[in-house]
Enzyme design. Structure first.
Site, PDB file in Angstrom:
ATOM      1  N   GLU A   1       8.946 -12.114 -13.962  1.00  0.00           N
ATOM      2  CA  GLU A   1       8.222 -11.178 -13.314  1.00  0.00           C
ATOM      3  C   GLU A   1       7.428 -10.267 -14.155  1.00  0.00           C
ATOM      4  O   GLU A   1       6.586  -9.586 -13.861  1.00  0.00           O
ATOM      5  CB  GLU A   1       8.812 -10.757 -12.047  1.00  0.00           C
ATOM      6  CG  GLU A   1      10.234  -9.852 -12.163  1.00  0.00           C
ATOM      7  CD  GLU A   1      10.564  -9.208 -10.975  1.00  0.00           C
ATOM      8  OE1 GLU A   1       9.921  -8.963  -9.883  1.00  0.00           O
ATOM      9  OE2 GLU A   1      11.812  -8.934 -11.103  1.00  0.00           O
TER      10      GLU A   1
ATOM     11  N   HIS B   1      18.137 -35.031 -13.389  1.00  0.00           N
ATOM     12  CA  HIS B   1      17.277 -35.764 -12.196  1.00  0.00           C
ATOM     13  C   HIS B   1      15.982 -35.312 -12.233  1.00  0.00           C
ATOM     14  O   HIS B   1      15.100 -35.620 -11.164  1.00  0.00           O
ATOM     15  CB  HIS B   1      18.025 -35.226 -10.854  1.00  0.00           C
ATOM     16  CG  HIS B   1      19.443 -35.629 -11.108  1.00  0.00           C
ATOM     17  ND1 HIS B   1      19.960 -36.682 -10.817  1.00  0.00           N
ATOM     18  CD2 HIS B   1      20.732 -34.802 -10.894  1.00  0.00           C
ATOM     19  CE1 HIS B   1      21.139 -36.859 -10.743  1.00  0.00           C
ATOM     20  NE2 HIS B   1      21.633 -35.643 -11.020  1.00  0.00           N
TER      21      HIS B   1
ATOM     22  N   LYS C   1      13.779 -12.091 -13.359  1.00  0.00           N
ATOM     23  CA  LYS C   1      13.534 -11.030 -14.355  1.00  0.00           C
ATOM     24  C   LYS C   1      12.761 -11.451 -15.506  1.00  0.00           C
ATOM     25  O   LYS C   1      11.575 -10.654 -15.573  1.00  0.00           O
ATOM     26  CB  LYS C   1      14.966 -10.449 -15.032  1.00  0.00           C
ATOM     27  CG  LYS C   1      15.807  -9.935 -14.078  1.00  0.00           C
ATOM     28  CD  LYS C   1      15.332  -8.412 -13.420  1.00  0.00           C
ATOM     29  CE  LYS C   1      14.582  -8.742 -12.143  1.00  0.00           C
ATOM     30  NZ  LYS C   1      15.092  -8.623 -10.918  1.00  0.00           N
TER      31      LYS C   1
ATOM     32  N   CYS D   1       0.793  -1.269   0.014  1.00  0.00           N
ATOM     33  CA  CYS D   1      -0.046  -0.080   0.107  1.00  0.00           C
ATOM     34  C   CYS D   1       0.846   1.141   0.150  1.00  0.00           C
ATOM     35  O   CYS D   1       1.803   1.354   0.494  1.00  0.00           O
ATOM     36  CB  CYS D   1      -0.850  -0.060   1.343  1.00  0.00           C
ATOM     37  SG  CYS D   1      -1.810  -1.481   1.520  1.00  0.00           S
TER      38      CYS D   1
ATOM     39  N   ASN E   1      -1.297   1.266   6.107  1.00  0.00           N
ATOM     40  CA  ASN E   1      -0.305   0.328   5.332  1.00  0.00           C
ATOM     41  C   ASN E   1       0.057  -0.733   6.577  1.00  0.00           C
ATOM     42  O   ASN E   1       0.683  -0.187   7.572  1.00  0.00           O
ATOM     43  CB  ASN E   1       0.871   1.118   4.861  1.00  0.00           C
ATOM     44  CG  ASN E   1       1.720  -0.038   4.005  1.00  0.00           C
ATOM     45  OD1 ASN E   1       1.667  -1.023   3.903  1.00  0.00           O
ATOM     46  ND2 ASN E   1       2.906   0.747   3.904  1.00  0.00           N
ATOM     47  N   GLY E   2      -0.181  -1.943   6.198  1.00  0.00           N
ATOM     48  CA  GLY E   2       0.335  -2.864   7.151  1.00  0.00           C
ATOM     49  C   GLY E   2      -0.867  -3.959   7.326  1.00  0.00           C
ATOM     50  O   GLY E   2      -1.655  -4.086   6.607  1.00  0.00           O
TER      51      GLY E   2
ATOM     52  N   ARG F   1       4.710   0.606  -6.115  1.00  0.00           N
ATOM     53  CA  ARG F   1       4.815   0.016  -4.873  1.00  0.00           C
ATOM     54  C   ARG F   1       3.812  -1.406  -5.113  1.00  0.00           C
ATOM     55  O   ARG F   1       3.987  -2.463  -4.207  1.00  0.00           O
ATOM     56  CB  ARG F   1       4.380   0.678  -3.638  1.00  0.00           C
ATOM     57  CG  ARG F   1       5.268   1.674  -3.320  1.00  0.00           C
ATOM     58  CD  ARG F   1       4.583   2.376  -2.188  1.00  0.00           C
ATOM     59  NE  ARG F   1       4.649   1.717  -0.884  1.00  0.00           N
ATOM     60  CZ  ARG F   1       5.482   1.504   0.161  1.00  0.00           C
ATOM     61  NH1 ARG F   1       6.594   1.907  -0.277  1.00  0.00           N
ATOM     62  NH2 ARG F   1       5.133   0.925   1.087  1.00  0.00           N
TER      63      ARG F   1
ATOM     64  N   GLU G   1      18.627 -15.150 -10.934  1.00  0.00           N
ATOM     65  CA  GLU G   1      18.071 -13.922 -11.096  1.00  0.00           C
ATOM     66  C   GLU G   1      17.674 -13.608 -12.359  1.00  0.00           C
ATOM     67  O   GLU G   1      16.585 -12.905 -12.650  1.00  0.00           O
ATOM     68  CB  GLU G   1      19.201 -12.913 -10.483  1.00  0.00           C
ATOM     69  CG  GLU G   1      18.727 -11.258 -10.830  1.00  0.00           C
ATOM     70  CD  GLU G   1      17.760 -11.014  -9.832  1.00  0.00           C
ATOM     71  OE1 GLU G   1      17.100 -11.709  -9.269  1.00  0.00           O
ATOM     72  OE2 GLU G   1      17.306  -9.791 -10.151  1.00  0.00           O
TER      73      GLU G   1
ATOM     74  N   TRP H   1      -3.191  -2.265  -1.651  1.00  0.00           N
ATOM     75  CA  TRP H   1      -2.756  -3.729  -2.355  1.00  0.00           C
ATOM     76  C   TRP H   1      -3.415  -4.841  -1.181  1.00  0.00           C
ATOM     77  O   TRP H   1      -2.981  -4.726  -0.008  1.00  0.00           O
ATOM     78  CB  TRP H   1      -1.183  -3.933  -2.058  1.00  0.00           C
ATOM     79  CG  TRP H   1      -0.687  -5.051  -2.771  1.00  0.00           C
ATOM     80  CD1 TRP H   1      -0.399  -5.415  -3.844  1.00  0.00           C
ATOM     81  CD2 TRP H   1      -0.059  -6.372  -2.155  1.00  0.00           C
ATOM     82  NE1 TRP H   1       0.208  -6.520  -4.397  1.00  0.00           N
ATOM     83  CE2 TRP H   1       0.285  -7.329  -3.177  1.00  0.00           C
ATOM     84  CE3 TRP H   1      -0.230  -6.869  -0.664  1.00  0.00           C
ATOM     85  CZ2 TRP H   1       0.683  -8.482  -3.004  1.00  0.00           C
ATOM     86  CZ3 TRP H   1       0.160  -8.260  -0.610  1.00  0.00           C
ATOM     87  CH2 TRP H   1       0.823  -8.999  -1.734  1.00  0.00           C
TER      88      TRP H   1
ATOM     89  N   LYS I   1       6.462  -3.522  -5.025  1.00  0.00           N
ATOM     90  CA  LYS I   1       7.927  -3.107  -4.950  1.00  0.00           C
ATOM     91  C   LYS I   1       8.476  -3.405  -3.491  1.00  0.00           C
ATOM     92  O   LYS I   1       9.613  -4.091  -3.271  1.00  0.00           O
ATOM     93  CB  LYS I   1       8.070  -1.765  -5.257  1.00  0.00           C
ATOM     94  CG  LYS I   1       9.555  -1.309  -5.053  1.00  0.00           C
ATOM     95  CD  LYS I   1      10.457  -1.691  -6.287  1.00  0.00           C
ATOM     96  CE  LYS I   1      11.889  -1.543  -6.134  1.00  0.00           C
ATOM     97  NZ  LYS I   1      12.647  -2.046  -7.250  1.00  0.00           N
TER      98      LYS I   1
END
Ligand code: M6R
Length: 622
Positions: free
Chosen positions: A502, A518, A499, A2, A112-113, A27, A495, A76, A617
């Site tokens: 996402e 395997h 990229k 948020c 927010n939280g 965010r 990484e 969010w 974010k």
């Protein structure tokens, strides 16, 4: 997560708040809302599900809401669907209002939280006659403030303090009280919140970019601290209601640094800012030409005495940690244990003394990383954080902080902050390696010289992106991709794969090349994209033979390797070369084409790489 933006001053609050919220879009959010209070005391609230542009249209960019004091929020969703009703602001009245009609709730707030005990508090408030229109923990929080305010007939600060003692969880809370026109009150625990001031205005926001355009004079709200915001002034209070003296700090970012600067997307801008971010990071920690962290409180004896490293992080920062593990082992010769912060926090891992616990986090606010830091501290380990945001919770709670001077990172997918983190880790490895006598001064200088050349080599890679664009368009409709490598190349695969997935939504997996057979190799079909990363000379032949195995099963082989390895073209369908540097640092170069690949696939698919769906974010909840 948020985003909060509040304003009190002389301007009309609506447009300022909408502008601030637009700078917090990175965010991540799925609904938005605004409340502005006019001079007569009426509050007008407008909320909208979906993108901020919906809210902007409904309020004519905020200008339809009259008044100089207000609060805005991008939500969010955690508790309750991302609907208009669940969007913030929330009010202490029993009925909601989100059409811009005038209401006079005693308390109007944004948060927010997560309030963990909100169910229990909801039942308590129901018993006291409150009714709830939304499914959110925030509505409970706002009504609890109202309850204490009225029950004890105290001022806003005391009502907030009583609320803070009663709630469990994390919050950055900003509220307006009907009885206190032209004022905003805030409270914070474990969720980011900054307050900015000019001569006659005060702002509250979740992050600095929201208000950089207006001021660089910033207060960092501390945990369990409250504040009263009036135009041009912020007065801070502790839980006892005593004033906490505080002076604002000057944000190290310029207003321009949070703008797109001619690029269409922040992600591309930030990819191109990497040479600078890396250069600035090297300069920051080599003040006299040698690695030196004494300005951060780390002395040569600290390097000598450290026997083991624990590194905790999430997402890309975790990949930086995995990559550094190989570098620490090679250059510093000490054992390193890398843990995902979200896993570590619930395990009973006994940590050894004489160890250093490192937490890596771009935002410095990731809830799991913060919890891992606290857990390491409980075991009396010295803690060191590598963060990009000064004043962040992780920076404040660790014993030492190395701040990456990468500038604000706005795109959800990290690029430049990752590259800067990796450089700090290289420098730490050199510092420990030479401090422990593992390498002599000359060797250390040679490595440092190699690191100094990395920015130029990144520039070289960025100067020709046509091949990567071609690969991106060829595979823009792919269902899946595999990235494989060994050692450092495996860390780069992790990484690179993140990229790609996402921002392009292609299911992409990173595998240690030797692990493929395997099980995973059974997924390969004719044309499946397999990207092999082969920068490590001693592992080259091994990974090459794994690629040959994939090719034999019909996969399309794209190879990413150092300049000297042109023999790869006999096997690979597509080859991308990067300049050579010392082997431990090749990851810094090999990753760049993979960042570009993710970006260009996203563009080819018509997506917005800056704001991938469902992502935030800064992940301030577990
Ligand atoms: O702010 P942090 O570095 O702690 O964030 C950790 C992850 O959330 C972050 O790296 C995430 O994985 C990014 N989306 C990666 O691009």
């Amino acid at each position: 997560m948020c985003g909060i933006m509040g304003y009190v001053g002389k301007k009309q609050a609506g447009p300022v708040i909408l502008d601030g919220l637009s700078r917090l879009e990175y965010r991540g959010y799925d609904s938005a809302g605004i409340a502005v209070r006019d001079d007569s005391g009426d509050v007008r609230i407008v909320k909208a599900a979906g993108k901020l542009k919906n809210l902007a249209e409904m309020t004519q960019n905020g200008s339809s809401l009259e008044g100089t004091c207000g609060l805005g929020h991008t939500r969010w969703a955690t508790h309750g669907e991302p609907t208009q009703t669940n969007a913030h602001p929330h009010i202490s009245l029993n009925e909601e209002e989100h059409s811009g009609a005038a209401v006079v709730p005693q308390v109007t707030g944004v948060h927010n939280g997560i309030i963990e005990n909100y169910q229990e508090l909801r039942i308590k408030l129901l018993r006291h006659g409150y009714r709830f229109y939304s499914d959110t923990d925030t509505e409970v929080l706002v009504k609890l403030v109202d309850y204490y305010y009225k029950k004890y007939k105290v001022g806003p600060i005391d009502a907030l303090a009583k609320t803070m003692v009663r709630v469990q969880g994390s919050y950055a809370l900003a509220v307006m009280f009907a009885d206190y026109p032209g004022e905003i009150y805030t409270a914070r625990k474990d969720s980011p919140m900054i307050i900015g001031v000019t001569e006659d205005e005060t702002f509250v926001a979740s992050d600095i970019p929201a208000i950089l355009k207006y001021t660089q004079s910033i207060y960092y709200a501390e945990n369990l601290e409250m504040a009263r915001l009036i135009p041009g002034q912020a007065i801070f209070y502790d839980l006892n209601g005593d004033i906490v003296p505080k002076t604002p700090q000057i944000a190290e970012y310029s207003a321009d640094s949070a703008e797109k600067g001619g690029y269409e997307f922040f992600m591309l801008k930030e990819i191109y800012e990497q040479p600078k971010a890396v250069r600035d990071t090297i300069s920051a920690f080599t003040p006299d030409g040698e690695v030196d962290f004494s300005a951060e409180g780390l002395l040569p004896d600290d390097a000598k005495n450290v026997e083991r490293l624990y590194i905790f992080a999430c997402g890309s920062a975790y990949h930086a940690a995995v990559l550094s593990q190989y570098v620490f082992e090679e250059l510093a010769g000490i054992p390193v244990r890398v843990e995902m912060a979200s896993e570590f926090r619930y395990r009973a891992v006994p940590l050894e003394k004489n160890s250093l616990a490192i937490v890596i986090s771009q935002s410095g606010e990731t809830a799991d990383s913060l919890a891992a830091l606290r857990k390491a501290k409980e075991q009396v380990l010295k803690t060191l954080s590598i963060v990009n945001v000064s004043g962040s919770s992780i920076a404040r709670e660790s014993d030492y902080t190395l701040r990456t001077p990468a500038g604000p990172e706005i795109a959800v997918a990290t690029t430049k902050a990752f590259s800067a983190q990796v450089i700090v880790l290289y420098l730490l490895a050199l510092w420990i390696g030479s401090g422990k006598g593992r390498m002599d001064r000359e060797r250390c200088r040679e490595y440092l010289e190699e690191i100094r050349q990395i920015p130029e080599k990144i520039e070289e890679i960025l100067s020709d992106k046509t091949k990567i664009q071609w690969l991106a368009s060829k595979f823009s409709n792919a269902k899946e991709a595999f990235l494989i490598g060994r050692g450092i190349d495996y860390a780069v695969s992790m990484e690179g794969s993140l990229k790609v997935k996402e921002v392009s939504y292609i299911h992409s997996e990173a595998y240690a090349a030797g692990e493929l057979k395997h099980g995973t190799i059974s997924l390969l079909e004719k044309g499946t994209l397999v990207i092999g990363i082969l920068t490590q000379k001693d592992l080259y032949e091994k990974t090459l033979s794994n690629l040959i195995e994939c090719k034999a099963r019909g996969a399309y082989i794209a190879a990413l390797t150092g300049r000297g390895n042109s023999g790869i073209e006999e096997t690979a369908d597509f080859t991308m070369y990067v300049p050579e540097t010392a082997q431990p640092f090749m990851g810094s170069l090999a990753l760049i084409p993979l960042q570009l690949l993710g970006f260009y696939i996203s563009i080819a698919k018509g997506l917005d790489p800056d704001k991938p769906r469902n992502l935030a974010k800064s992940v301030t909840v577990e």
